[in-house]
Design a protein around this motif. Sequence first.
Motif, mmCIF file in Angstrom:
data_model
loop_
_atom_site.group_PDB
_atom_site.id
_atom_site.type_symbol
_atom_site.label_atom_id
_atom_site.label_comp_id
_atom_site.label_asym_id
_atom_site.label_seq_id
_atom_site.Cartn_x
_atom_site.Cartn_y
_atom_site.Cartn_z
ATOM 1 N N ASP A 137 -14.957 -4.489 5.642
ATOM 2 C CA ASP A 137 -14.168 -5.649 6.069
ATOM 3 C C ASP A 137 -13.979 -5.681 7.580
ATOM 4 N N ALA A 138 -13.670 -4.524 8.164
ATOM 5 C CA ALA A 138 -13.486 -4.452 9.616
ATOM 6 C C ALA A 138 -14.805 -4.715 10.334
ATOM 7 N N ALA A 139 -15.919 -4.209 9.774
ATOM 8 C CA ALA A 139 -17.229 -4.412 10.400
ATOM 9 C C ALA A 139 -17.604 -5.886 10.429
ATOM 10 N N ILE A 140 -17.265 -6.620 9.382
ATOM 11 C CA ILE A 140 -17.553 -8.054 9.346
ATOM 12 C C ILE A 140 -16.811 -8.771 10.467
ATOM 13 N N LEU A 141 -15.516 -8.493 10.612
ATOM 14 C CA LEU A 141 -14.730 -9.128 11.672
ATOM 15 C C LEU A 141 -15.253 -8.739 13.051
ATOM 16 N N HIS A 187 -9.423 -14.373 19.058
ATOM 17 C CA HIS A 187 -8.036 -13.884 18.967
ATOM 18 C C HIS A 187 -7.588 -13.803 17.510
ATOM 19 N N MET A 188 -7.925 -14.798 16.719
ATOM 20 C CA MET A 188 -7.534 -14.796 15.306
ATOM 21 C C MET A 188 -8.128 -13.601 14.574
ATOM 22 N N MET A 189 -9.404 -13.316 14.846
ATOM 23 C CA MET A 189 -10.062 -12.207 14.154
ATOM 24 C C MET A 189 -9.568 -10.854 14.656
ATOM 25 N N VAL A 190 -9.220 -10.776 15.955
ATOM 26 C CA VAL A 190 -8.641 -9.534 16.489
ATOM 27 C C VAL A 190 -7.307 -9.248 15.804
ATOM 28 N N LEU A 191 -6.513 -10.290 15.583
ATOM 29 C CA LEU A 191 -5.231 -10.118 14.882
ATOM 30 C C LEU A 191 -5.450 -9.613 13.458
ATOM 31 N N GLN A 192 -6.511 -10.091 12.808
ATOM 32 C CA GLN A 192 -6.814 -9.610 11.455
ATOM 33 C C GLN A 192 -7.184 -8.134 11.454
ATOM 34 N N LEU A 193 -7.694 -7.646 12.582
ATOM 35 C CA LEU A 193 -7.995 -6.216 12.721
ATOM 36 C C LEU A 193 -6.763 -5.413 13.140
ATOM 37 N N ASN A 194 -5.628 -6.107 13.270
ATOM 38 C CA ASN A 194 -4.416 -5.484 13.823
ATOM 39 C C ASN A 194 -4.693 -4.913 15.206
ATOM 40 N N GLY A 195 -5.486 -5.650 15.960
ATOM 41 C CA GLY A 195 -5.882 -5.183 17.281
ATOM 42 C C GLY A 195 -5.259 -5.976 18.406
ATOM 43 N N LYS A 196 -5.688 -5.653 19.607
ATOM 44 C CA LYS A 196 -5.190 -6.305 20.812
ATOM 45 C C LYS A 196 -6.362 -6.543 21.753
ATOM 46 N N ILE A 204 -10.665 -9.268 31.415
ATOM 47 C CA ILE A 204 -10.583 -9.027 32.855
ATOM 48 C C ILE A 204 -11.787 -9.678 33.530
ATOM 49 N N ASN A 205 -11.536 -10.416 34.612
ATOM 50 C CA ASN A 205 -12.636 -10.919 35.439
ATOM 51 C C ASN A 205 -12.996 -9.851 36.454
ATOM 52 N N GLN A 206 -14.187 -9.278 36.298
ATOM 53 C CA GLN A 206 -14.583 -8.163 37.162
ATOM 54 C C GLN A 206 -16.103 -8.152 37.279
ATOM 55 N N GLN A 207 -16.612 -8.870 38.318
ATOM 56 C CA GLN A 207 -18.064 -9.021 38.474
ATOM 57 C C GLN A 207 -18.682 -9.507 37.164
ATOM 58 N N GLY A 208 -18.103 -10.518 36.629
ATOM 59 C CA GLY A 208 -18.423 -11.014 35.306
ATOM 60 C C GLY A 208 -17.146 -11.019 34.488
ATOM 61 N N THR A 209 -17.264 -10.784 33.206
ATOM 62 C CA THR A 209 -16.073 -10.737 32.340
ATOM 63 C C THR A 209 -16.123 -9.477 31.487
ATOM 64 N N VAL A 210 -14.978 -8.810 31.393
ATOM 65 C CA VAL A 210 -14.859 -7.620 30.562
ATOM 66 C C VAL A 210 -13.848 -7.903 29.449
ATOM 67 N N TYR A 211 -14.254 -7.680 28.217
ATOM 68 C CA TYR A 211 -13.356 -7.816 27.061
ATOM 69 C C TYR A 211 -13.087 -6.414 26.524
ATOM 70 N N ASN A 212 -11.816 -6.121 26.340
ATOM 71 C CA ASN A 212 -11.411 -4.835 25.765
ATOM 72 C C ASN A 212 -10.579 -5.119 24.526
ATOM 73 N N ILE A 213 -11.069 -4.625 23.390
ATOM 74 C CA ILE A 213 -10.365 -4.844 22.115
ATOM 75 C C ILE A 213 -10.051 -3.493 21.503
ATOM 76 N N ARG A 214 -8.768 -3.239 21.307
ATOM 77 C CA ARG A 214 -8.333 -2.010 20.645
ATOM 78 C C ARG A 214 -7.915 -2.331 19.210
ATOM 79 N N PHE A 215 -8.385 -1.514 18.290
ATOM 80 C CA PHE A 215 -8.025 -1.770 16.885
ATOM 81 C C PHE A 215 -8.039 -0.463 16.081
#
Length: 247
Positions: free
Chosen positions: A159-163, A223-232, A236-247
């Motif tokens: 389930d987590a892998a699908i999200l 954002h909706m799917m990150v919430l389903q993972l109970n994540g955050k 960050i804009n840093q020479q492009g865009t960086v996404y950090n998702i903790r779950f």
Amino acid sequence: MLENNNYININDISTLIVPTIIVFSMIGIGLLIRHNNLLNKNNIRLISLNKTFQISIASKDLQLKEIHHRIKNNLQLIVSLLNIEAGNNGEASIDDFLLKGQSRIHSISLIHQNLYETESCNVINLQNYIENITQNLSQIYNTNSKIEINTNETTLDLDAAILLGLIITELVCNAFKHAKSDHIKIDIIKNTENKLELILKDNGIGFPEKPISKLAIGLELVHMMVLQLNGKLNRINQQGTVYNIRF
């Protein structure tokens, strides 16, 4: 005198024949007992194999029902995502809409392909899974962008892998379509809190202060799917865009 000798010879023969018959009878009885024991052992073995076979069939039936149930849920998830995007994104072209739909469906189909090709029905190897997702996206968007993936051989429940696969699909689509990125790096690590982190970085034009609606809708879905993972999620804009998702 001759008759007497004949009588003695018959007795001698009887003395030899009777023990021989007894010996052969005992051997025959022993062989019958051994054969019967072998039959009993074979019957016990067949009964055991039959029970194992029945248990295996029951387990496979249960797994198949579980897979069908997951397929139904995953199709409903895809329909929900398409409905959200269709209802909120009047600016999207039919081509964009179909490309996104195709990408999402493929990311989920890869999960089920993995299930059928491996013994496990609940654990996904993320390295292979993400590589297949990004290869497909590169073909869909006809790009030769360099994509680096390092998951440290991490596995994840189904389930987590699908999200996670759908999240990566959305972010990589954005990097190709909007950020015009030609280099994407995807890392999955385990942090000091023993939680997983997805770090996705592109070298595109960066995230605009006022994103266009098509980009905003995609991130809303993320954002909706990150919430389903109970994540955050942090961006960050840093020479492009960086996404950090903790779950």
